[in-house]
Every structure is written in structure tokens, then in C-alpha cells.
Enzyme design. Structure first.
Site, PDB file in Angstrom:
ATOM      1  N   TYR A   5      -2.390  -0.974  10.959  1.00 41.43           N
ATOM      2  CA  TYR A   5      -2.598  -1.487   9.595  1.00 41.43           C
ATOM      3  C   TYR A   5      -1.390  -1.148   8.706  1.00 41.43           C
ATOM      4  CZ  TYR A   5      -3.852  -1.246   4.702  1.00 41.43           C
ATOM      5  OH  TYR A   5      -3.810  -1.353   3.342  1.00 41.43           O
ATOM      6  N   LYS A  35       1.727  -3.568   6.747  1.00 40.15           N
ATOM      7  CA  LYS A  35       2.193  -3.558   5.351  1.00 40.15           C
ATOM      8  C   LYS A  35       3.710  -3.336   5.301  1.00 40.15           C
ATOM      9  CE  LYS A  35      -1.684  -4.459   3.392  1.00 40.15           C
ATOM     10  NZ  LYS A  35      -1.874  -5.786   2.778  1.00 40.15           N
ATOM     11  N   SER A  69       0.839  -1.202   0.000  1.00 45.07           N
ATOM     12  CA  SER A  69       0.000   0.000   0.000  1.00 45.07           C
ATOM     13  C   SER A  69       0.867   1.242   0.000  1.00 45.07           C
ATOM     14  CB  SER A  69      -0.853  -0.014   1.274  1.00 45.07           C
ATOM     15  OG  SER A  69      -1.426   1.249   1.504  1.00 45.07           O
TER      16      SER A  69
HETATM   17  N1  UFG Z   1     -12.826  11.114   3.153  1.00 47.21           N
HETATM   18  C1  UFG Z   1     -13.776  12.054   3.508  1.00 47.21           C
HETATM   19  N2  UFG Z   1     -14.946  11.611   4.032  1.00 47.21           N
HETATM   20  C2  UFG Z   1     -15.229  10.299   4.223  1.00 47.21           C
HETATM   21  C3  UFG Z   1     -14.253   9.339   3.845  1.00 47.21           C
HETATM   22  C4  UFG Z   1     -13.057   9.793   3.331  1.00 47.21           C
HETATM   23  O1  UFG Z   1     -13.563  13.242   3.348  1.00 47.21           O
HETATM   24  O2  UFG Z   1     -16.310   9.968   4.726  1.00 47.21           O
HETATM   25  C5  UFG Z   1     -11.563  11.570   2.551  1.00 47.21           C
HETATM   26  C6  UFG Z   1     -10.358  11.238   3.422  1.00 47.21           C
HETATM   27  O3  UFG Z   1     -10.120  12.239   4.371  1.00 47.21           O
HETATM   28  C7  UFG Z   1      -9.278  11.129   2.362  1.00 47.21           C
HETATM   29  C8  UFG Z   1      -9.997  10.648   1.120  1.00 47.21           C
HETATM   30  O4  UFG Z   1     -11.368  10.898   1.346  1.00 47.21           O
HETATM   31  O5  UFG Z   1      -8.750  12.388   2.090  1.00 47.21           O
HETATM   32  C9  UFG Z   1      -9.817   9.171   0.869  1.00 47.21           C
HETATM   33  O6  UFG Z   1     -10.132   8.480   2.060  1.00 47.21           O
HETATM   34  P1  UFG Z   1     -10.274   6.889   2.095  1.00 47.21           P
HETATM   35  O7  UFG Z   1     -10.632   6.513   3.499  1.00 47.21           O
HETATM   36  O8  UFG Z   1     -11.160   6.437   0.995  1.00 47.21           O
HETATM   37  O9  UFG Z   1      -8.820   6.380   1.712  1.00 47.21           O
HETATM   38  P2  UFG Z   1      -7.444   6.671   2.445  1.00 47.21           P
HETATM   39  O10 UFG Z   1      -6.625   7.426   1.464  1.00 47.21           O
HETATM   40  O11 UFG Z   1      -7.580   7.221   3.779  1.00 47.21           O
HETATM   41  O12 UFG Z   1      -6.957   5.170   2.674  1.00 47.21           O
HETATM   42  C10 UFG Z   1      -6.513   4.420   1.640  1.00 47.21           C
HETATM   43  C11 UFG Z   1      -6.770   2.927   1.908  1.00 47.21           C
HETATM   44  C12 UFG Z   1      -5.944   2.458   3.060  1.00 47.21           C
HETATM   45  C13 UFG Z   1      -4.512   2.883   2.916  1.00 47.21           C
HETATM   46  C14 UFG Z   1      -4.417   4.364   2.689  1.00 47.21           C
HETATM   47  C15 UFG Z   1      -3.021   4.823   2.444  1.00 47.21           C
HETATM   48  O13 UFG Z   1      -8.141   2.702   2.190  1.00 47.21           O
HETATM   49  O14 UFG Z   1      -6.012   1.051   3.083  1.00 47.21           O
HETATM   50  O15 UFG Z   1      -5.171   4.697   1.528  1.00 47.21           O
HETATM   51  O16 UFG Z   1      -2.973   6.201   2.271  1.00 47.21           O
HETATM   52  F1  UFG Z   1      -3.799   2.605   4.013  1.00 47.21           F
END
Ligand code: UFG
Length: 342
Positions: free
Chosen positions: A152, A156, A127
Site C-alpha cells: 500500500y 503511494k 499519505s
Molecule cells: N492501533 C491500536 N489498536 C487498534 C488499531 C490501531 O493500538 O486496534 C494503533 C496503531 O498501532 C497506531 C494507531 O493506533 O499506533 C493508529 O493506527 P491506524 O491503523 O488507525 O492508523 P495508521 O497510523 O497505522 O495508518 C494510517 C492510515 C494508513 C497510512 C498510515 C501511514 O490508515 O493508510 O497511517 O502511517 F498508510
């Protein structure tokens, strides 16, 4: 005869799409899944797309003896794609032991058992979380990793380290490709497989589609005061079928022994970053739905901005993503509407 590839977590979100792409590329996927975070319905979706059942073993990958049973039953497996893992950042803070046991335990079991059966090719789901908050963008495979911000993320990083240490040990024969995914979104064009989040989604796109479908009242955007063009976080959103195809390419490279090193690492992203607001606006445009959202506080642990330098995957693997953000979001919406009817 088709070359058999064991796909751990093959009933999961990315795994199910990889199973389809493997079969369509001429391989014989064999699914291993304990269905702890996946649904039997994914198997029906895969079968419906392929017009054939895929052999499936319901075992826990961290159980080495159970894995041996699978390799005995499928003696001609040539390689493994290891997806099976827990993946929720927040949950990992609550249940760190479960994350280490499952994510690290399953890799250890595989690395121990594969050589016993002469299986020497492994593609591993890593990841972009390993980069932490990067100092410069985009991130290349040479960008230094940073301390993980969650158990998590640490699993990784540990798994990557384990793969390197095992590869360096005398007598090792297992070749590994580490694929560092950016943010997978979307669903198969048939809308027969896709993401099946359990409960309230953590991830942005399922939250958006569930809100548009009326299952959630509104989306909260986690912060608009970041140092980005519109203040919201930047991510690299890759269509899950493109991501699945990267695995087929990696497996082919491993089986053809083309890898230049016993462990190779690739970013798997589009090479483009989009803000959360851009994702929301693009979704509204392709779905014709007005999304109810507000701006909330920052979410703890969020990286302000990250996207891939995808050059290495393109030059070495010949892999390039094909699906735009708009088409990816359209496929997520189509999938959400199908789910409503299920
Ligand atoms: N976000 C919102 N509202 C929500 C959900 C997400 O604004 O309800 C934003 C988050 O703040 C982020 C973006 O949308 O800026 C993406 O969020 P996600 O939770 O979809 O994904 P992440 O980038 O946080 O996480 C992903 C994977 C993880 C991994 C991570 C590494 O899901 O498994 O990338 O950066 F670890």
C-alpha cells in the site's frame, strides 16, 4: 455556472466529505466511484446534507475508456481530485497485485485521459506513509522518504514518482498537488456521512467507537513499550472535514494557476501528535463511555511516532485545521450512534 470538479472515490470516507465541502464552496462536484469499498448510502447522506443530488458515475477509474465516457458526458470538468484507491495496509500484503493494479492503474488512466479533454488540474491523495520511520519529528515536506513498509505504502510512493515524471515530460500541461494526509478521523457534524469500515476495522478510531457501541469486545492497544511519553504510538489525527477543506483549497490554487511549480506537495495534518492512550482517554471523556481495552504486542509495520509540520500548508495554501482531537472524537461517536440506528 459552477466549476465542475471530478471526484474519484467520491462516495468513500474522505471523498464524500470533500464532495460536500466542494459544493458548499461553490463548485459542482461530479462523483466517480465503483463502490468496491464504499456504499450507496453515502450518496443519500451527501444528498441530504446538500439538499441536491450530485451527478454520479459508477465506473472503475483504472478503466481509461470508461473514464473517457465520463469526460465526454461532463465536457466542462475543470479539475480532478483523485481519492479512489485501496487503503488497507495489511490487506495490501495479502493482495499486492490488486493494490498496484487499482492504485497505480487508476492514476495512470487519469493522467492519460485528462489531457485528452484539456483537464489540467489534479489533486492527489498521498499519505504520510511515504516518510516511513522518520529520523526527526515533525516531518516536513522536505523530510526524505523511506522505503515503504507495505505494498500500500509503495503504491503511494510510486504514484508520487509517476506524477513527478509525467510533469517533467515535454508538453505536459497537468499541474498536480500531492496532499500527504496524516490520520483522518471523525465524521460530518450532521452525522449523515462518515467512515463505513467493512468488517473488523483496522484503524484505531472506528475500533474504539465500535467497542464503545458494544460491537467489539475490547480494543487492543498495539504495544506500550515504544520510546514515547506513555509508551504508545504517536500519530497526527486530523478531522476529515478539515482534510476535505484542504482539498478545496488545493483545487482553488490549481484552477487559479497559483501553484509555484507543476507539482507541489503538502503535509495535511494538525501539526500535533497524540499517543494512542491519549486518544482513548480523550474518547472516554467526550463520550462518557468507559472503554474496555488491553495492551497487546506491537503490530508489525507500525511507525513508532509521526506527526506533521503543517507550516507549508498554512503559509502557502492558507490552510489550518480547526477541529480539536476532542471534537473530532465526539463526531466519530455521534456517527457511530447514528450507524446503530441505520
Ligand atoms: N492501533 C491500536 N489498536 C487498534 C488499531 C490501531 O493500538 O486496534 C494503533 C496503531 O498501532 C497506531 C494507531 O493506533 O499506533 C493508529 O493506527 P491506524 O491503523 O488507525 O492508523 P495508521 O497510523 O497505522 O495508518 C494510517 C492510515 C494508513 C497510512 C498510515 C501511514 O490508515 O493508510 O497511517 O502511517 F498508510
Amino acid at each position: 455556472m459552477r466549476t465542475k470538479i471530478l471526484v474519484t472515490g467520491g462516495a468513500g470516507y474522505i471523498g464524500s466529505h470533500a464532495v460536500v465541502e466542494l459544493q458548499q464552496a461553490g463548485y459542482q462536484p461530479v462523483i466517480v466511484d465503483n463502490f468496491s469499498n464504499s456504499e450507496e448510502s453515502a450518496l443519500a447522506g451527501i444528498e441530504s446534507i446538500l439538499g441536491a443530488k450530485v451527478p454520479t458515475y459508477r465506473i472503475d477509474c483504472a478503466d481509461a475508456e470508461a473514464l473517457r465516457g465520463v469526460f465526454r458526458a461532463e465536457p466542462d470538468v475543470a479539475g480532478v481530485i483523485h481519492f479512489a484507491a485501496y487503503k488497507a495496509v495489511g490487506e495490501s500484503v495479502q493482495k499486492p497485485l490488486a493494490y498496484f493494479q487499482n492504485n497505480v492503474g487508476s492514476l495512470l488512466a487519469l493522467l492519460a485521459v485528462m489531457p485528452e479533454f484539456g483537464v489540467e488540474s489534479l489533486a492527489f491523495s498521498s499519505s504520510c506513509t511515504v516518510y516511513g520511520i522518520p529520523d526527526a519529528l515533525p516531518v516536513t515536506e522536505a523530510t526524505p522518504t523511506k522505503p515503504a513498509s507495505s505494498p500500500y505504502g509503495r503504491t503511494k510512493q510510486m504514484c508520487e514518482d509517476i506524477v513527478h515524471d509525467v510533469a517533467a515530460a515535454p508538453g505536459n500541461r497537468v499541474h498536480t498537488i500531492l496532499l500527504r494526509y496524516f490520520n483522518p478521523i471523525g465524521a460530518h457534524e450532521s452525522a449523515k456521512i462518515g467512515e463505513l469500515p467493512l468488517g473488523v476495522p483496522n484503524n484505531l478510531v472506528p475500533f474504539i467507537t465500535q467497542t464503545a457501541a458494544g460491537l467489539r469486545e475490547k480494543l487492543t492497544i498495539f504495544g506500550n513499550d515504544y520510546d514515547t511519553p506513555d509508551g504508545t504510538n504517536i500519530r497526527d489525527y486530523i478531522h476529515v472535514v478539515d482534510l476535505a477543506k484542504a482539498h478545496v483549497t488545493a483545487v482553488r490554487r490549481l484552477l487559479e494557476r497559483k501553484a509555484s511549480d507543476v507539482v507541489e506537495t503538502f503535509n495535511v495534518g494538525t501539526g500535533h501528535g497524540n499517543t494512542v492512550l491519549e486518544v482513548v482517554q480523550t474518547f472516554e471523556r467526550v463520550s462518557g463511555q468507559k472503554l474496555n481495552y488491553d495492551i497487546g504486542p506491537r503490530r508489525a509495520g507500525d511507525v513508532p511516532a509521526i506527526y506533521a509540520d503543517a507550516t507549508k500548508a498554512e503559509q502557502v495554501l492558507g490552510f489550518k485545521t480547526e477541529t480539536s482531537l476532542a471534537d473530532s472524537l465526539a463526531s466519530s461517536w455521534k456517527w457511530q450512534q447514528t450507524l446503530k440506528q441505520m
